[in-house]
Each structure stands twice: as C-alpha cells, then as structure tokens.
Enzyme design. Structure first.
Site, PDB file in Angstrom:
ATOM      1  N   LYS A  14       3.049  17.819  14.394  1.00  0.00           N
ATOM      2  CA  LYS A  14       1.762  18.433  14.040  1.00  0.00           C
ATOM      3  C   LYS A  14       0.604  17.461  14.305  1.00  0.00           C
ATOM      4  O   LYS A  14      -0.375  17.814  14.949  1.00  0.00           O
ATOM      5  CB  LYS A  14       1.743  18.856  12.551  1.00  0.00           C
ATOM      6  CG  LYS A  14       2.820  19.872  12.179  1.00  0.00           C
ATOM      7  CD  LYS A  14       2.719  20.320  10.726  1.00  0.00           C
ATOM      8  CE  LYS A  14       2.976  19.217   9.730  1.00  0.00           C
ATOM      9  NZ  LYS A  14       4.342  18.658   9.748  1.00  0.00           N
ATOM     10  N   ARG A  89       0.763  24.895   2.424  1.00  0.00           N
ATOM     11  CA  ARG A  89       2.144  24.449   2.487  1.00  0.00           C
ATOM     12  C   ARG A  89       3.025  25.173   1.482  1.00  0.00           C
ATOM     13  O   ARG A  89       4.219  24.902   1.407  1.00  0.00           O
ATOM     14  CB  ARG A  89       2.147  22.975   2.163  1.00  0.00           C
ATOM     15  CG  ARG A  89       3.009  22.121   3.048  1.00  0.00           C
ATOM     16  CD  ARG A  89       2.728  20.715   2.576  1.00  0.00           C
ATOM     17  NE  ARG A  89       3.537  19.732   3.138  1.00  0.00           N
ATOM     18  CZ  ARG A  89       3.151  18.915   4.122  1.00  0.00           C
ATOM     19  NH1 ARG A  89       1.991  19.058   4.694  1.00  0.00           N
ATOM     20  NH2 ARG A  89       3.945  17.982   4.521  1.00  0.00           N
ATOM     21  N   ARG A 128       8.852   6.603  13.576  1.00  0.00           N
ATOM     22  CA  ARG A 128       7.391   6.686  13.698  1.00  0.00           C
ATOM     23  C   ARG A 128       6.700   5.412  13.216  1.00  0.00           C
ATOM     24  O   ARG A 128       7.078   4.821  12.221  1.00  0.00           O
ATOM     25  CB  ARG A 128       6.856   7.868  12.887  1.00  0.00           C
ATOM     26  CG  ARG A 128       5.308   7.857  12.796  1.00  0.00           C
ATOM     27  CD  ARG A 128       4.722   9.117  12.238  1.00  0.00           C
ATOM     28  NE  ARG A 128       5.431   9.552  11.066  1.00  0.00           N
ATOM     29  CZ  ARG A 128       5.324  10.777  10.560  1.00  0.00           C
ATOM     30  NH1 ARG A 128       4.535  11.663  11.141  1.00  0.00           N
ATOM     31  NH2 ARG A 128       6.007  11.102   9.484  1.00  0.00           N
ATOM     32  N   ARG A 161       5.057   4.521   7.486  1.00  0.00           N
ATOM     33  CA  ARG A 161       4.650   5.221   6.264  1.00  0.00           C
ATOM     34  C   ARG A 161       5.696   5.055   5.170  1.00  0.00           C
ATOM     35  O   ARG A 161       6.886   5.028   5.457  1.00  0.00           O
ATOM     36  CB  ARG A 161       4.459   6.722   6.577  1.00  0.00           C
ATOM     37  CG  ARG A 161       3.038   7.086   6.936  1.00  0.00           C
ATOM     38  CD  ARG A 161       2.887   8.474   7.496  1.00  0.00           C
ATOM     39  NE  ARG A 161       3.511   9.546   6.721  1.00  0.00           N
ATOM     40  CZ  ARG A 161       3.437  10.838   7.034  1.00  0.00           C
ATOM     41  NH1 ARG A 161       2.744  11.209   8.114  1.00  0.00           N
ATOM     42  NH2 ARG A 161       4.031  11.743   6.307  1.00  0.00           N
ATOM     43  N   ARG A 172      12.309  15.598   2.103  1.00  0.00           N
ATOM     44  CA  ARG A 172      11.127  16.232   2.707  1.00  0.00           C
ATOM     45  C   ARG A 172      11.527  17.480   3.483  1.00  0.00           C
ATOM     46  O   ARG A 172      10.824  18.505   3.436  1.00  0.00           O
ATOM     47  CB  ARG A 172      10.398  15.242   3.611  1.00  0.00           C
ATOM     48  CG  ARG A 172       9.624  14.207   2.798  1.00  0.00           C
ATOM     49  CD  ARG A 172       9.151  13.050   3.651  1.00  0.00           C
ATOM     50  NE  ARG A 172       8.201  13.433   4.675  1.00  0.00           N
ATOM     51  CZ  ARG A 172       7.881  12.652   5.709  1.00  0.00           C
ATOM     52  NH1 ARG A 172       8.435  11.465   5.835  1.00  0.00           N
ATOM     53  NH2 ARG A 172       6.998  13.064   6.590  1.00  0.00           N
TER      54      ARG A 172
HETATM   55  P1  AP5 Z   1       3.964  13.562  14.094  1.00  0.00           P
HETATM   56  O1  AP5 Z   1       3.066  14.208  15.072  1.00  0.00           O
HETATM   57  O2  AP5 Z   1       3.455  12.411  13.328  1.00  0.00           O
HETATM   58  O3  AP5 Z   1       4.620  14.685  13.140  1.00  0.00           O
HETATM   59  P2  AP5 Z   1       4.023  15.539  11.938  1.00  0.00           P
HETATM   60  O4  AP5 Z   1       4.469  16.940  12.133  1.00  0.00           O
HETATM   61  O5  AP5 Z   1       2.560  15.281  11.793  1.00  0.00           O
HETATM   62  O6  AP5 Z   1       4.867  14.920  10.744  1.00  0.00           O
HETATM   63  P3  AP5 Z   1       4.421  14.437   9.308  1.00  0.00           P
HETATM   64  O7  AP5 Z   1       5.534  13.560   8.812  1.00  0.00           O
HETATM   65  O8  AP5 Z   1       3.054  13.875   9.331  1.00  0.00           O
HETATM   66  O9  AP5 Z   1       4.447  15.748   8.530  1.00  0.00           O
HETATM   67  P4  AP5 Z   1       4.453  15.904   7.030  1.00  0.00           P
HETATM   68  O10 AP5 Z   1       4.184  17.330   6.938  1.00  0.00           O
HETATM   69  O11 AP5 Z   1       5.688  15.434   6.364  1.00  0.00           O
HETATM   70  O12 AP5 Z   1       3.331  14.871   6.510  1.00  0.00           O
HETATM   71  P5  AP5 Z   1       1.899  15.093   5.875  1.00  0.00           P
HETATM   72  O13 AP5 Z   1       1.129  13.897   6.173  1.00  0.00           O
HETATM   73  O14 AP5 Z   1       1.355  16.407   6.228  1.00  0.00           O
HETATM   74  O15 AP5 Z   1       5.288  13.133  14.893  1.00  0.00           O
HETATM   75  C1  AP5 Z   1       6.355  12.479  14.247  1.00  0.00           C
HETATM   76  C2  AP5 Z   1       6.968  11.425  15.183  1.00  0.00           C
HETATM   77  O16 AP5 Z   1       7.569  12.067  16.300  1.00  0.00           O
HETATM   78  C3  AP5 Z   1       5.945  10.442  15.751  1.00  0.00           C
HETATM   79  O17 AP5 Z   1       6.538   9.170  15.830  1.00  0.00           O
HETATM   80  C4  AP5 Z   1       5.650  10.992  17.143  1.00  0.00           C
HETATM   81  O18 AP5 Z   1       5.315   9.956  18.031  1.00  0.00           O
HETATM   82  C5  AP5 Z   1       6.967  11.645  17.511  1.00  0.00           C
HETATM   83  N1  AP5 Z   1       6.787  12.846  18.337  1.00  0.00           N
HETATM   84  C6  AP5 Z   1       5.838  13.812  18.195  1.00  0.00           C
HETATM   85  N2  AP5 Z   1       5.993  14.780  19.102  1.00  0.00           N
HETATM   86  C7  AP5 Z   1       7.090  14.428  19.851  1.00  0.00           C
HETATM   87  C8  AP5 Z   1       7.780  15.041  20.956  1.00  0.00           C
HETATM   88  N3  AP5 Z   1       7.362  16.235  21.483  1.00  0.00           N
HETATM   89  N4  AP5 Z   1       8.857  14.424  21.454  1.00  0.00           N
HETATM   90  C9  AP5 Z   1       9.289  13.239  20.921  1.00  0.00           C
HETATM   91  N5  AP5 Z   1       8.681  12.610  19.897  1.00  0.00           N
HETATM   92  C10 AP5 Z   1       7.596  13.199  19.350  1.00  0.00           C
HETATM   93  O19 AP5 Z   1       2.243  15.124   4.315  1.00  0.00           O
HETATM   94  C11 AP5 Z   1       2.726  13.990   3.654  1.00  0.00           C
HETATM   95  C12 AP5 Z   1       2.873  14.287   2.177  1.00  0.00           C
HETATM   96  O20 AP5 Z   1       1.591  14.590   1.610  1.00  0.00           O
HETATM   97  C13 AP5 Z   1       3.750  15.482   1.816  1.00  0.00           C
HETATM   98  O21 AP5 Z   1       5.110  15.127   1.760  1.00  0.00           O
HETATM   99  C14 AP5 Z   1       3.175  15.860   0.447  1.00  0.00           C
HETATM  100  O22 AP5 Z   1       3.651  14.999  -0.551  1.00  0.00           O
HETATM  101  C15 AP5 Z   1       1.685  15.604   0.621  1.00  0.00           C
HETATM  102  N6  AP5 Z   1       0.961  16.801   1.076  1.00  0.00           N
HETATM  103  C16 AP5 Z   1       0.235  16.928   2.224  1.00  0.00           C
HETATM  104  N7  AP5 Z   1      -0.279  18.166   2.325  1.00  0.00           N
HETATM  105  C17 AP5 Z   1       0.138  18.842   1.223  1.00  0.00           C
HETATM  106  C18 AP5 Z   1      -0.029  20.190   0.783  1.00  0.00           C
HETATM  107  N8  AP5 Z   1      -0.749  21.095   1.498  1.00  0.00           N
HETATM  108  N9  AP5 Z   1       0.558  20.551  -0.385  1.00  0.00           N
HETATM  109  C19 AP5 Z   1       1.260  19.666  -1.109  1.00  0.00           C
HETATM  110  N10 AP5 Z   1       1.481  18.388  -0.741  1.00  0.00           N
HETATM  111  C20 AP5 Z   1       0.923  17.987   0.425  1.00  0.00           C
HETATM  112 MG    MG Z   2       1.350  14.427  10.277  1.00  0.00          MG
END
Ligand code: AP5
Ligand code: MG
Ligand code: ZN
Length: 215
Positions: A14, A89, A128, A161, A172
């Site tokens: 994402k 979410r 990552r 992270r 997760r």
């Molecule tokens: P990346 O693009 O970083 O993936 P992502 O989908 O952004 O993954 P996240 O881990 O950020 O998602 P998340 O939903 O767990 O975290 P968030 O910060 O939202 O890619 C991942 C890796 O793969 C990278 O190394 C990249 O280089 C690689 N990659 C990407 N595309 C690729 C491809 N095509 N091929 C190969 N490699 C690739 O949330 C974190 C925490 O915050 C949650 O757990 C929760 O506690 C809280 N939180 C956030 N929002 C909310 C909400 N709305 N409600 C409640 N809690 C929330």
């Molecule tokens: Mg992300």
C-alpha cells in the site's frame, strides 16, 4: 476530484504504491499508520496511546482513529481529493467514514484492494527497511537501497519498524483477516471495490492500479 482508498493486508504494498499514485494524480497521501508513527517519534499523548497497540500488531481503537483521520481530511490540501492508506480498517470505521462523506455530499471514487498471499507478506514485512527522515520504504532483497542502511532519496538512516518482526507479523495478518477483510464485502456491495493482484513487481502492480483509476 479524486478520492481513493487503498485496502490490503500488512505488507501488500500500500505504502509503496501510494507514493507513486499521489505523484501521478497530485493528491495527498494519508496513512493513519504514518500519522501514528510521527506522533510516536514526537512523543505526543496520541503516539503514546497508539504505540501500545501497534507494537502488538493490534488495531488502535476505532474512536481514536476516526478522530485523527477526519481531522486530517478537513485540512485544506484534501479539498480536491486524497488517497487513504490504512483507513478505514474496520466496518465500524467505514460506516463512520461514509457518514462523514455524506455530510459533505462527497463520495469515494474507488477502493483498490491489493491482494498478496500470506507467505509473501511475511517475507516483505520482515525484510522491509524504512527511512527515518523521509519515510521511503525499501526491502533488503526486493528493493535494496544503493548503499546498505542509507536512503537513496535523502541519505537518511534506514531502520526496521517495531512491528515488523517475525513475532508480530502473524498477529497482524490474522487481525487483518478478522477485522479488515470484511471491508471488501462492504465496498463490493456498493460497487466501489476493484481488486489488484499484488504479487507482481511494483511496476506491474502500479500499471494495474492506473488502469482502474484511469489516466
Ligand atoms: P509496503 O508498501 O510498505 O506495504 P504496506 O501495505 O504499506 O504495509 P504496512 O506494513 O505499512 O501495512 P500495515 O497496514 O500493517 O501498516 P500501517 O502503517 O497501515 O511494502 C512492504 C514491503 O514489501 C516493503 O519492504 C516493500 O519494499 C516491499 N514491496 C512492496 N511492493 C512490492 C512488490 N510488488 N514486490 C516485492 N516487494 C514489494 O499500520 C500500522 C499499525 O498502525 C496497525 O497495525 C495498527 O496498529 C495501526 N493503525 C493504522 N491505521 C489504523 C486504523 N485505521 N485503525 C486501527 N489501527 C490502525
Ligand atoms: Mg504502509
Ligand atoms: Zn529518506
């Protein structure tokens, strides 16, 4: 005017795709996870509250998330649209967000669900690395920086992270399956959902997304 939501499990790409989408369509990238991480870094009360959930791979409570997301969406730069990454979410967040949109006679154009199998998600998450200064994301195998530990974009330090550990990743993914996956049905019913295969390389995934949004 373009309002988009990116759905998909942790590690689906994402954030990676968001960087490219917002550049192409000139809209702000709004990631609730990034907002929480910024608050943790700055040591705010919000950061302190969010951190205890994030470190365990649990969701931050709905009311707290909705409040910060809506406040962000009322800022000036969102008036011509935005890309949401990681919000809503839960079905409750989505319902509240729909009420927020209705009050403004606004609508979401597309909800893009990036789908990737669990084994691949784990590899992506554990490998990552993120820039401490500008937030650019890398992967030790798939997208290594030119110089180990150093950001290509700004020269900042790369770090892992807190929630990107082998211990947290399974939780997760199961939290996603239980609480966030039902959102695909929620948005499918109203005809807003588009699915993208996230298993290909980042260029292929981006091309698929552009074909959904339109040039
Ligand atoms: P990346 O693009 O970083 O993936 P992502 O989908 O952004 O993954 P996240 O881990 O950020 O998602 P998340 O939903 O767990 O975290 P968030 O910060 O939202 O890619 C991942 C890796 O793969 C990278 O190394 C990249 O280089 C690689 N990659 C990407 N595309 C690729 C491809 N095509 N091929 C190969 N490699 C690739 O949330 C974190 C925490 O915050 C949650 O757990 C929760 O506690 C809280 N939180 C956030 N929002 C909310 C909400 N709305 N409600 C409640 N809690 C929330
Ligand atoms: Mg992300
Ligand atoms: Zn950087």
């Amino acid at each position: 005017m373009l309002r988009l939501i990116l759905l998909g499990p942790p590690g689906a790409g994402k954030g990676t795709q968001a960087t490219r989408i917002v550049e192409k369509y000139s809209i702000p990238h709004i990631s609730t996870g990034d907002i929480f991480r910024k608050n943790i870094k700055e040591g705010t009360e919000l950061g302190r509250r969010a951190q205890e959930y994030m470190n365990k791979g649990e969701l931050v409570p709905d009311d707290l998330v909705i409040e910060i997301a809506e406040a962000r969406l009322l800022e000036e730069d969102c008036k011509n649209g935005y890309l949401l990454d990681g919000f809503p979410r839960t079905v409750y967040q989505a319902e509240k967000f729909d009420e927020f949109l209705q009050e403004k006679a606004a609508k979401i154009d597309k909800v893009i669900d990036i789908e990737v199998a669990a084994e691949e998600l784990k590899k992506r998450i554990i490998g990552r690395r993120v820039c401490r200064s500008c937030g650019a994301s890398y992967h030790v195998d798939n997208m290594p920086p030119k110089k180990e530990g150093v950001c290509d974009v700004c020269g900042g330090e790369l770090y892992q992270r807190h929630d990107d550990t082998a211990e947290t990743v399974d939780n997760r993914i199961s939290v996603y399956n239980e609480q966030t996956k039902p959102l695909t049905d929620y948005y499918e019913k109203t005809g807003r959902l588009a699915r993208v295969d996230g298993a290909g390389d980042t260029d292929a995934v981006f091309a698929a997304i552009v074909s959904i949004i339109g040039e």
